[in-house]
Design a protein around this motif. Structure first.
Motif, PDB file in Angstrom:
ATOM      1  N   ASP A  78      -5.256   7.554   5.478  1.00  0.00           N
ATOM      2  CA  ASP A  78      -5.128   7.065   4.123  1.00  0.00           C
ATOM      3  C   ASP A  78      -4.580   5.308   3.792  1.00  0.00           C
ATOM      4  OD1 ASP A  78      -5.367   7.204   1.219  1.00  0.00           O
ATOM      5  OD2 ASP A  78      -3.139   7.937   0.940  1.00  0.00           O
ATOM      6  N   LYS A 120      -9.827  -1.277   1.989  1.00  0.00           N
ATOM      7  CA  LYS A 120     -10.648  -1.272   0.709  1.00  0.00           C
ATOM      8  C   LYS A 120     -11.745  -0.264   0.767  1.00  0.00           C
ATOM      9  CE  LYS A 120      -8.800  -5.542  -1.018  1.00  0.00           C
ATOM     10  NZ  LYS A 120      -7.754  -5.651  -0.177  1.00  0.00           N
ATOM     11  N   ARG A 128      -7.133   2.244   2.672  1.00  0.00           N
ATOM     12  CA  ARG A 128      -6.696   1.697   1.502  1.00  0.00           C
ATOM     13  C   ARG A 128      -6.758   0.056   2.219  1.00  0.00           C
ATOM     14  NH1 ARG A 128      -4.304   4.575  -2.621  1.00  0.00           N
ATOM     15  NH2 ARG A 128      -4.489   6.787  -2.321  1.00  0.00           N
ATOM     16  N   PRO A 142      -9.886   3.599  -3.242  1.00  0.00           N
ATOM     17  CA  PRO A 142      -9.615   3.467  -1.896  1.00  0.00           C
ATOM     18  C   PRO A 142      -8.663   4.725  -1.417  1.00  0.00           C
ATOM     19  CG  PRO A 142      -8.080   2.090  -3.260  1.00  0.00           C
ATOM     20  CD  PRO A 142      -9.376   2.615  -4.208  1.00  0.00           C
ATOM     21  N   GLY A 143      -8.963   4.853  -0.215  1.00  0.00           N
ATOM     22  CA  GLY A 143      -8.021   5.932   0.551  1.00  0.00           C
ATOM     23  C   GLY A 143      -8.537   7.383  -0.237  1.00  0.00           C
ATOM     24  N   ILE A 180       0.807  -1.194   0.136  1.00  0.00           N
ATOM     25  CA  ILE A 180      -0.038  -0.011  -0.055  1.00  0.00           C
ATOM     26  C   ILE A 180       0.697   1.257  -0.111  1.00  0.00           C
ATOM     27  CG2 ILE A 180      -1.632   1.308   1.321  1.00  0.00           C
ATOM     28  CD1 ILE A 180      -2.815  -1.432   2.332  1.00  0.00           C
TER      29      ILE A 180
END
Ligand code: OSB
Ligand code: MG
Length: 363
Positions: free
Chosen positions: A104, A111, A108, A340-341, A38
């Motif tokens: 973040d 998800k 992530r 995501p994020g 990630i």
């Protein structure tokens, strides 16, 4: 785990003048964390100079490298991280940069888009615009453009001695637009008659008229003027927000995650505003596309009920640090909840181009 930082110096499209000075560049610190497949990015909203608050990029780097960075070991949840660094007094912008990096990362990992990870949200932000002090005809031109673009609220910077000229010229042309004025703490309670005279402009609120750390005189002022008071600089935590409402220092809060140590406190403050029948909106610090994505996710939260200073990226920089900037359509900025994020796609070439200093932390 490796965390990199990049100090970037971004030329602003237009100089930005407030009561405390003129910015031609925005210098901020970008963080990049890569772990478990990630990659997360965040932005510290301190600037080169300590003019908006006491923090600047040098103090932020000092606090982060000496005290905060080690608490990222094992990648704690943002709230846990905040607790672990609560023994460090203040330095909220430095704390927020890492707290948001963790947001973040964890969004992530789960998800989820950051907006969904933060809670109930409408999937879009309602933008206003913050217009700096300039020659009156220039300001009117900017306002004309902004009204045509569909901004939901126009905020202008004011300064002691220029307030009536600025606000009268605007109201003469736009008697009905949703208008606010941000003094960035340029007045004192001795200016009470001058501040009372601004009631005639029917502002949605006046932002931070008095000293940057004051609550008491804002409370007195709120009893003397009919224009609602919005606090920015003075609200540095959810505890301060509670106190502000308790003594009637404000009815509106400009929430900037950087100023209040991140998104955990931001959400708490928005809730406090709602519980006190007040209003909350998301401010800005002329962020690059990286910091902007955090503001947008917060602005989409259901606890935020007023248009923010969350303008689309193109308002600030000719070239941004992301490949997928936010855009404004019919007065709203949509957030892609499927990404995501923060959802940003960082442009590594642009990041390199604007970096004036960089380094790594090994933890
Ligand atoms: O007081 O809200 C403020 C920018 C830098 C420092 C302080 C402030 C501002 C703004 C601009 O008003 C908000 C934005 O568009 O990012
Ligand atoms: Mg402000």
């Amino acid at each position: 785990m490796e965390i990199s930082y990049y100090i970037v110096r971004m030329p602003l499209k237009n100089p930005f003048t407030t009561s405390f000075g003129t910015d031609i560049y925005r210098e901020s610190i970008i963080f990049r964390l890569s772990e478990n497949g990630i990659t997360a990015y965040s932005e510290c909203v301190s600037d080169h100079d300590p003019f908006y608050s006491y923090e600047d990029n040098t103090t932020a780097m000092h606090i982060i490298s000496e005290y905060l960075i080690k608490s990222l070991k094992n990648l704690p949840e943002p709230e846990e991280f905040l607790k672990s660094v609560s023994y460090i007094k203040g330095h909220n912008m430095a704390k927020a940069a890492l707290e948001m990096l963790l947001y973040d990362y964890h969004a992530r990992l789960n998800k989820k888009s950051l907006a969904d990870y933060l809670g109930q949200n409408r999937g879009y932000a309602i933008p206003g615009i913050s217009i700096g002090i300039d020659k009156i005809d220039k300001m009117l031109e900017r306002i004309d453009e902004a009204v045509k673009m569909g901004y939901n609220r126009i905020k202008v910077k004011i300064k002691k001695g220029l307030e009536n000229e600025i606000l009268k010229s605007i109201r003469d042309v736009y008697p009905d637009i949703s208008l606010s004025a941000d003094a960035n703490s340029d007045y004192t309670f001795n200016d009470i008659e001058l501040l009372k005279s601004l009631d005639r402009y029917n502002l949605v609120y006046i932002e931070q008229p008095l000293c940057y750390d004051d609550l008491i005189y804002h409370s007195k002022l709120s009893r003397e003027i009919s224009t609602p008071i919005c606090l920015d600089e003075s609200i540095t935590s959810s505890k301060r927000a509670e106190k502000a409402f308790e003594i009637g220092a404000c009815s509106v809060i400009n929430i900037k995650p950087g100023r209040v140590s991140g998104l955990t406190e931001s959400i708490k403050i928005a809730r406090i505003a709602m519980e006190n029948n007040g209003h909350a909106w998301v401010g800005g610090m002329l962020e690059t596309g990286i910091g902007r994505a955090y503001n947008m996710a917060l602005a989409a939260n259901n606890l935020i009920d007023y248009p923010g200073d969350t303008s689309p990226n193109a308002r600030y920089y000719s070239e941004d640090l992301v490949k997928n900037p936010f855009t404004m359509d019919n007065g709203i900025i949509s957030i892609d909840l499927k990404r995501p994020g923060t959802g940003i796609d960082v442009d590594s070439n642009a990041l390199k181009k604007y970096t004036i200093d960089s380094g790594k932390f090994e933890i």
